[in-house]
Structures are given as C-alpha cells and as structure tokens.
Design a protein around this motif. Structure first.
Motif, PDB file in Angstrom:
ATOM      1  N   GLY A 115      37.242  22.944  13.840  1.00  0.00           N
ATOM      2  CA  GLY A 115      38.051  23.691  14.795  1.00  0.00           C
ATOM      3  C   GLY A 115      37.263  24.197  15.977  1.00  0.00           C
ATOM      4  N   VAL A 116      36.248  23.431  16.441  1.00  0.00           N
ATOM      5  CA  VAL A 116      35.562  23.824  17.673  1.00  0.00           C
ATOM      6  C   VAL A 116      36.541  23.608  18.826  1.00  0.00           C
ATOM      7  N   LEU A 117      36.831  24.710  19.533  1.00  0.00           N
ATOM      8  CA  LEU A 117      37.815  24.637  20.611  1.00  0.00           C
ATOM      9  C   LEU A 117      37.278  23.735  21.724  1.00  0.00           C
ATOM     10  N   GLY A 118      37.997  22.653  22.032  1.00  0.00           N
ATOM     11  CA  GLY A 118      37.579  21.754  23.101  1.00  0.00           C
ATOM     12  C   GLY A 118      36.815  20.548  22.611  1.00  0.00           C
ATOM     13  N   ARG A 119      36.634  20.453  21.282  1.00  0.00           N
ATOM     14  CA  ARG A 119      35.884  19.296  20.784  1.00  0.00           C
ATOM     15  C   ARG A 119      36.787  18.395  19.940  1.00  0.00           C
ATOM     16  N   SER A 121      39.263  16.337  20.920  1.00  0.00           N
ATOM     17  CA  SER A 121      39.536  14.999  21.452  1.00  0.00           C
ATOM     18  C   SER A 121      38.261  14.203  21.713  1.00  0.00           C
ATOM     19  N   ILE A 122      37.138  14.880  21.904  1.00  0.00           N
ATOM     20  CA  ILE A 122      35.913  14.202  22.332  1.00  0.00           C
ATOM     21  C   ILE A 122      34.778  14.548  21.371  1.00  0.00           C
ATOM     22  N   ALA A 123      34.408  13.586  20.564  1.00  0.00           N
ATOM     23  CA  ALA A 123      33.437  13.837  19.502  1.00  0.00           C
ATOM     24  C   ALA A 123      32.076  14.265  20.046  1.00  0.00           C
ATOM     25  N   ASP A 124      31.698  13.755  21.233  1.00  0.00           N
ATOM     26  CA  ASP A 124      30.364  14.030  21.764  1.00  0.00           C
ATOM     27  C   ASP A 124      30.261  15.338  22.534  1.00  0.00           C
ATOM     28  N   ALA A 125      31.364  16.081  22.657  1.00  0.00           N
ATOM     29  CA  ALA A 125      31.351  17.258  23.538  1.00  0.00           C
ATOM     30  C   ALA A 125      30.288  18.282  23.131  1.00  0.00           C
ATOM     31  N   GLY A 126      29.997  18.380  21.833  1.00  0.00           N
ATOM     32  CA  GLY A 126      28.964  19.308  21.389  1.00  0.00           C
ATOM     33  C   GLY A 126      27.591  18.898  21.892  1.00  0.00           C
ATOM     34  N   LEU A 127      27.340  17.625  21.794  1.00  0.00           N
ATOM     35  CA  LEU A 127      26.073  17.060  22.271  1.00  0.00           C
ATOM     36  C   LEU A 127      25.868  17.354  23.758  1.00  0.00           C
ATOM     37  N   TYR A 128      26.945  17.248  24.525  1.00  0.00           N
ATOM     38  CA  TYR A 128      26.845  17.534  25.963  1.00  0.00           C
ATOM     39  C   TYR A 128      26.358  18.965  26.180  1.00  0.00           C
ATOM     40  N   SER A 129      26.858  19.907  25.370  1.00  0.00           N
ATOM     41  CA  SER A 129      26.471  21.310  25.536  1.00  0.00           C
ATOM     42  C   SER A 129      24.966  21.481  25.379  1.00  0.00           C
ATOM     43  N   THR A 130      24.410  20.830  24.379  1.00  0.00           N
ATOM     44  CA  THR A 130      22.970  20.951  24.150  1.00  0.00           C
ATOM     45  C   THR A 130      22.186  20.444  25.362  1.00  0.00           C
ATOM     46  N   CYS A 131      22.686  19.408  26.008  1.00  0.00           N
ATOM     47  CA  CYS A 131      22.006  18.893  27.206  1.00  0.00           C
ATOM     48  C   CYS A 131      22.070  19.896  28.357  1.00  0.00           C
ATOM     49  N   LEU A 132      23.173  20.618  28.476  1.00  0.00           N
ATOM     50  CA  LEU A 132      23.283  21.628  29.533  1.00  0.00           C
ATOM     51  C   LEU A 132      22.215  22.705  29.336  1.00  0.00           C
ATOM     52  N   ALA A 133      21.967  23.068  28.088  1.00  0.00           N
ATOM     53  CA  ALA A 133      20.924  24.062  27.796  1.00  0.00           C
ATOM     54  C   ALA A 133      19.547  23.542  28.226  1.00  0.00           C
ATOM     55  N   ILE A 134      19.328  22.256  28.032  1.00  0.00           N
ATOM     56  CA  ILE A 134      18.034  21.660  28.419  1.00  0.00           C
ATOM     57  C   ILE A 134      17.828  21.770  29.933  1.00  0.00           C
ATOM     58  N   GLU A 135      18.889  21.524  30.710  1.00  0.00           N
ATOM     59  CA  GLU A 135      18.724  21.613  32.169  1.00  0.00           C
ATOM     60  C   GLU A 135      18.479  23.056  32.605  1.00  0.00           C
ATOM     61  N   ASN A 136      19.139  24.006  31.973  1.00  0.00           N
ATOM     62  CA  ASN A 136      18.860  25.414  32.278  1.00  0.00           C
ATOM     63  C   ASN A 136      17.389  25.737  32.010  1.00  0.00           C
ATOM     64  N   LEU A 137      16.899  25.281  30.857  1.00  0.00           N
ATOM     65  CA  LEU A 137      15.497  25.512  30.500  1.00  0.00           C
ATOM     66  C   LEU A 137      14.572  24.920  31.578  1.00  0.00           C
ATOM     67  N   TRP A 138      14.892  23.719  31.991  1.00  0.00           N
ATOM     68  CA  TRP A 138      14.058  22.988  32.952  1.00  0.00           C
ATOM     69  C   TRP A 138      13.995  23.712  34.300  1.00  0.00           C
ATOM     70  N   LEU A 139      15.162  24.146  34.784  1.00  0.00           N
ATOM     71  CA  LEU A 139      15.205  24.837  36.079  1.00  0.00           C
ATOM     72  C   LEU A 139      14.514  26.198  35.984  1.00  0.00           C
ATOM     73  N   ALA A 140      14.719  26.907  34.883  1.00  0.00           N
ATOM     74  CA  ALA A 140      14.070  28.208  34.716  1.00  0.00           C
ATOM     75  C   ALA A 140      12.550  28.037  34.723  1.00  0.00           C
ATOM     76  N   ALA A 141      12.064  27.035  34.004  1.00  0.00           N
ATOM     77  CA  ALA A 141      10.618  26.793  33.972  1.00  0.00           C
ATOM     78  C   ALA A 141      10.108  26.465  35.377  1.00  0.00           C
ATOM     79  N   THR A 142      10.874  25.679  36.118  1.00  0.00           N
ATOM     80  CA  THR A 142      10.470  25.321  37.485  1.00  0.00           C
ATOM     81  C   THR A 142      10.360  26.578  38.343  1.00  0.00           C
ATOM     82  N   ALA A 143      11.346  27.474  38.217  1.00  0.00           N
ATOM     83  CA  ALA A 143      11.324  28.717  39.002  1.00  0.00           C
ATOM     84  C   ALA A 143      10.173  29.626  38.581  1.00  0.00           C
TER      85      ALA A 143
END
Lengths: 218, 218
Positions: A115-119, A121-143
């Motif tokens: 019952g993950v809300l928003g997941r 219809s799309i099985a990979d939607a959870g995986l996408y979230s983890t990638c968003l966290a990686i980009e945040n980490l990357w930009l924060a480290a750059t700053a």
C-alpha cells in the motif's frame, strides 16, 4: 537573477563525476551530516524514504571493492572493439582508494509496503525515489566543496556480501566522496573523447514525441 | 555557513511534492529554459544523457491523462483496508489540471548503447541517470519559486500512447509544474496522517548493514 537561484545553478553546473581529483583529506563531520540530511530530505513515493546509507570507512573493505571493480573493468574492456578499447584504457573509472569515504546507497522496496501510495501502478517508483536522494547528496557535497564519483563497475551481489546487506535490500550506488583539488570544467568522458554531450534542444518535445513548438508559439 | 551552501540547503529542505497549491499562472519562458538546462546537466552513466522532456501544454492531453489518473486512484483505493481507504479519500494525489504545465520525463535505454561505459554490470544504471535529472529539475523549479508534483498513478502504456512515445522509450515521470501560492512546511502525506518521516539516524550504517560507530569513534 536572485542569489538563491544563481547559487543553485552554479552548484548544478559545476558538479562533476569525480575520479582523479581526490586528495584523501578527511571530511568534516558536520559537512557529512549536512550532506546526509540533504539526501534524506529527497522526495519519495508515498513518503516511503526507501534509502539507507552505508558509510564505508574500513580500508580493507574499500580495497576489496576496488579489486572487484578492476575485474569488472577488464570484462567491459573485452566487450569493446579495438578502437574503443584503446580509448577506454586511458580512462580512470574510480577513485575508491584515493577518496576519503565511500557511501553506499541502498534501496528497500519493502519499506512502507504494502500500500505504498503512488507505487500501485509503477513497480519501479520506489527505486526512482532512492535515485533522487543520491542527486541531493551529490549536489550537497558539491556545495560543500567536496567531490563525488559514482562507481558502477560492480555486481550487486558482490557489494551485498561485502557489506552484509540483507538479500531483500538492493545496493544502488557506490559513491566515492571527499575533498578534491578542483572540479574539472567538463566531464571526464568528454575530455577523453569517449562521448560528447547532446544539445538540450534535441531532448525537448512539445505535446507529443518529436513535437516542436510552431514558429508562432511562445 | 557560506551563502552557496546555505542557499542550496534552503532549496533542498523547502522543496515539496505539490498537489494543492498551483495557481495556474504561466511559467516565464526563461525560467523554464533554466530548469530544463539544470535537468540536462545531471550526471549520467557513460555520459549517455538517456532522458528526454515532453512539455505537455495541450489541455485535451492533460485532461485525458487526468481522467486516467482518477481511474488508477480508484483501483488503489480498492486495494486498501477500510481505515486506510478513508484516510486516502481525503488526500489529493495530483494537480494536473490546476498546474501550468506538465513535463513528462522519459528514458531511452538504447542511447549510447552498446558499450555504455559503467552500465556493463548494472542493467538499471541508465534508469538511475534519468532520475538524477528529475531531481535537478525539481530543485531548479523550487529555486525559481515554482512547485513540482510527481504524479505516479498511471500506466506507462497509457502515457506512451497518449504522447506518441516510441515503444523503446519509457515514460518515467509525469511532473506538474507551475507557480504556487506557497510551499507547505511539511509533506502532504505527513500532514494527512498517512505516514511520518523516518529519523536519519535509522538510515545510517557504518562499514556494514546495521553497523554503528563505536562510542570512541568520531
């Protein structure tokens, strides 16, 4: 342009995938905390926050991983034609041993399920979230003035065994993080002649695939 | 903390997944260009830049998508137990009709293939790159004072047919973008009592899954 926007764009456009510029100096603890907080503040489907962060400080673990990467590198090299193989030979693919810390980002598809809300219809939607966290980490480290290099020459099963990650959890990224001498002005692979960047206009479509704005349009 | 860092963290922590605050006012063209440039500057495996952006301006297309989303919403509601279903009933899941523009981000796994450097061992590495571009887009829009809402109640096959996307290309995100009255201080799902955020400390491990830093450590 106001300062908030200008600073963000400066960070986004100066960010690089670092292999050769790590100094090995320690990462200040407060900077590391801010970087992980930034990653943890990423959007996630159904607020599932399916990521975890394994900080790999141990030298033996990092050397083990590095040796595995070299073997994977050789396998990839053998898949290339002679010309590409020669080009690839000169390209550095990781900074595992030279960087200060490795951060392994993992994904837990069971978090918040069922019952993950928003997941639904799309099985990979959870995986996408983890990638968003990686980009945040990357930009924060750059700053923070640090470099990040994502190493992807590895088998997930190897990393899972090395770091005792449960079978249900998937390692998504092995990130090398640490102080750098500088960030290059353009991607390593472009400078090496491996591949050039695509113009943005080729990636833009309007209303349908291949659709262009009419000359009369805005 | 210097201004560059502070501004980035401000953007990262104020970013929200917006459903209810869109005003419908137009997005300035120069802001949209900067946002797409930011997305296009994301890291990508082997410099493959496997993403594309379909700007959906047409009202009929957006309405068609919205109707599809409502049907998917009903299906999800039926999968929940009575208590969760009652909670879900009050949660707004999209701002497709109220937002100014939809941006559909797609993924082309064939771009740069065969021989994508860094994608030899991990089949999904290309997909991860497309997600990084989405987060850049999201943060850039936030810094521009715009809201973004990722709608994931849809079938990929529906979106592919609606926007005439080739069979080999995968729609990854339907993003609603536009000016907003404000960004909420906490996630919609937390305010609605659907789910709470996890403490960062629970997501941190040292050297192995479940590993904690010893008290003597830094």
């Amino acid at each position: 342009m106001d300062s908030r926007r200008a600073r963000l764009y400066d960070t986004i456009h100066s960010r690089r995938d670092v292999r050769g510029q790590f100094t090995g100096e320690p990462i200040p603890q407060d900077a590391l905390t801010r970087i992980l907080e930034a990653a943890h503040a990423a959007p996630s489907v159904g607020l599932s926050q399916p990521w975890d962060f394994v900080l790999v400080e141990d030298e033996a673990l990092r050397r083990g991983f590095w040796e595995h990467v070299q073997a994977e590198r050789e396998q990839f090299a053998r898949s290339l034609d002679a010309e590409r193989a020669r080009l690839f030979e000169r390209i550095k693919i990781d900074g595992v041993l030279e960087s200060s810390l490795s951060v392994v980002v993992t994904h837990d598809d069971a978090r918040g399920a069922p019952g993950v809300l928003g997941r639904f219809s799309i099985a990979d939607a959870g995986l996408y979230s983890t990638c968003l966290a990686i980009e945040n980490l990357w930009l924060a480290a750059t700053a923070e003035g640090l470099g990040v290099g994502w190493v992807s020459f590895y088998r997930e099963s190897y990393v899972r065994a090395l770091l005792q990650i449960p079978a249900s959890i998937r390692p998504i990224a092995w990130l090398c993080v640490g102080p750098v001498t500088h960030l290059e002005a353009s991607p390593d692979l472009e400078r090496a002649g491996w591949r050039s960047r695509r113009p943005l206009v080729d990636a833009m479509h309007v209303d349908r695939w291949g659709g262009r704005r009419s000359a009369a349009g805005a």
